[in-house]
Design an enzyme around this catalytic site. Structure first.
Site, PDB file in Angstrom:
ATOM      1  N   SER A 168     122.404  36.295 103.953  1.00 49.84           N
ATOM      2  CA  SER A 168     121.314  36.451 104.923  1.00 49.84           C
ATOM      3  C   SER A 168     120.248  35.362 104.874  1.00 49.84           C
ATOM      4  O   SER A 168     119.351  35.355 105.716  1.00 49.84           O
ATOM      5  CB  SER A 168     120.659  37.824 104.762  1.00 49.84           C
ATOM      6  OG  SER A 168     121.497  38.828 105.290  1.00 49.84           O
TER       7      SER A 168
ATOM      8  N   GLU B  26     127.400  38.638 111.324  1.00 48.43           N
ATOM      9  CA  GLU B  26     127.238  39.746 110.375  1.00 48.43           C
ATOM     10  C   GLU B  26     128.213  40.877 110.710  1.00 48.43           C
ATOM     11  O   GLU B  26     128.435  41.162 111.877  1.00 48.43           O
ATOM     12  CB  GLU B  26     125.803  40.286 110.448  1.00 48.43           C
ATOM     13  CG  GLU B  26     124.739  39.322 109.988  1.00 48.43           C
ATOM     14  CD  GLU B  26     124.659  39.206 108.477  1.00 48.43           C
ATOM     15  OE1 GLU B  26     125.535  39.765 107.767  1.00 48.43           O
ATOM     16  OE2 GLU B  26     123.725  38.549 108.012  1.00 48.43           O
TER      17      GLU B  26
END
EC number: 3.5.2.6
Length: 291
Positions: free
Chosen positions: A73, A169
């Site tokens: 992330s 993601e």
């Protein structure tokens, strides 16, 4: 005349000795830091990458700084920056609203899940991605700029030839050892983060917005920040993935000092290994000790 010359010689000699003596601790400290990072890595059982830039004098501390690590992330900073860059030529862009559907939900969506069947602005998505690591928000931002390849292309525009985003993601977090997908190096990320938060890569208002969002991060208290003095201001973005991958990248404002850029990447050989934010905190403490 003789007294003056003698005094000048004495001052020069004193200054020279001071410089020479001062240089010994500097080299010793650098070696000591490397040894401490190596010992931290050994004790952790994983692979650690660190890059620190002291903007006061452009000095750096580097450890495995040119090896590739999965970003997880921490890549959200680049995606948000790409949107901010686009907003420079589209002043109303951040107010543009994006639909959130139930089918958009993935493994971690603490903010977006509250807006299913509704909308979020690109500004709200950016804040959610940076401050809460919301994965739906990240995917919406990636989609808005044209996909992972477009985020990579933005990095290239910044002069970053190492960063690569290949997936969305949550698959970008697989962090398989040796897999080059969705990776960068600590050195490259540190330089790019400096350009984005302290340099001219973004316009003034866009840069200020990025820094504000990063300062408001809610996920970093146990990572880099935990290894720093409480009086220092931190703006960061964490990341985690498979193989116990645990990351944090930060711009740091020590009290009454020039900013620091710090990138800490850590990964482990076991696919199901636990995250180790304590390793990042320890690395931060080691490289900033004495600053």
């Amino acid at each position: 005349m003789v007294k003056k010359s003698l005094r000048q010689f004495t001052l020069m000699a004193t200054a020279t000795v001071t410089l020479l003596l001062g240089s010994v601790p500097l080299y010793a400290q650098t070696a000591d830091v490397q040894q401490k990072l190596a010992e931290l890595e050994r004790q952790s059982g994983g692979r650690l990458g660190v890059a620190l830039i002291n903007t006061a004098d452009n000095s750096q501390i580097l450890y495995r700084a040119d090896e590739r690590f999965a970003m997880c992330s921490t890549s959200k900073v680049m995606a948000v920056a790409a949107v901010l860059k686009k907003s420079e030529s589209e002043p109303n862009l951040l107010n543009q609203r994006v639909e959130i559907k139930k089918s958009d939900l993935v493994n971690y969506n603490p903010i977006a899940e509250k807006h299913v069947d509704g909308t979020m602005s690109l500004a709200e998505l950016s804040a959610a991605a940076l401050q809460y690591s919301d994965n739906v928000a990240m995917n919406k931002l990636i989609s808005h700029v044209g996909g992972p390849a477009s985020v990579t292309a933005f990095a290239r525009q910044l002069g970053d030839e190492t960063f690569r985003l290949d997936r969305t993601e949550p698959t970008l977090n697989t962090a398989i050892p040796g897999d080059p997908r969705d990776t960068t190096s600590p050195r490259a990320m540190a330089q790019t983060l400096r350009n984005l938060t302290l340099g001219k890569a973004l316009g003034d208002s866009q840069r200020a917005q990025l820094v504000t969002w990063m300062k408001g991060n809610t996920t970093g208290a146990a990572s880099i920040q935990a290894g720093l003095p409480a009086s220092w201001v931190v703006g960061d973005k964490t990341g985690s993935g498979d193989y116990g991958t645990t990351n944090d990248i930060a711009v740091i404002w020590p009290k009454d000092r020039a900013p620091l850029i710090l990138v800490t990447y850590f990964t482990q050989p076991q696919p199901k290994a636990e995250s180790r934010r304590d390793v990042l905190a320890s690395a931060a403490k080691i490289v900033t000790n004495g600053l």
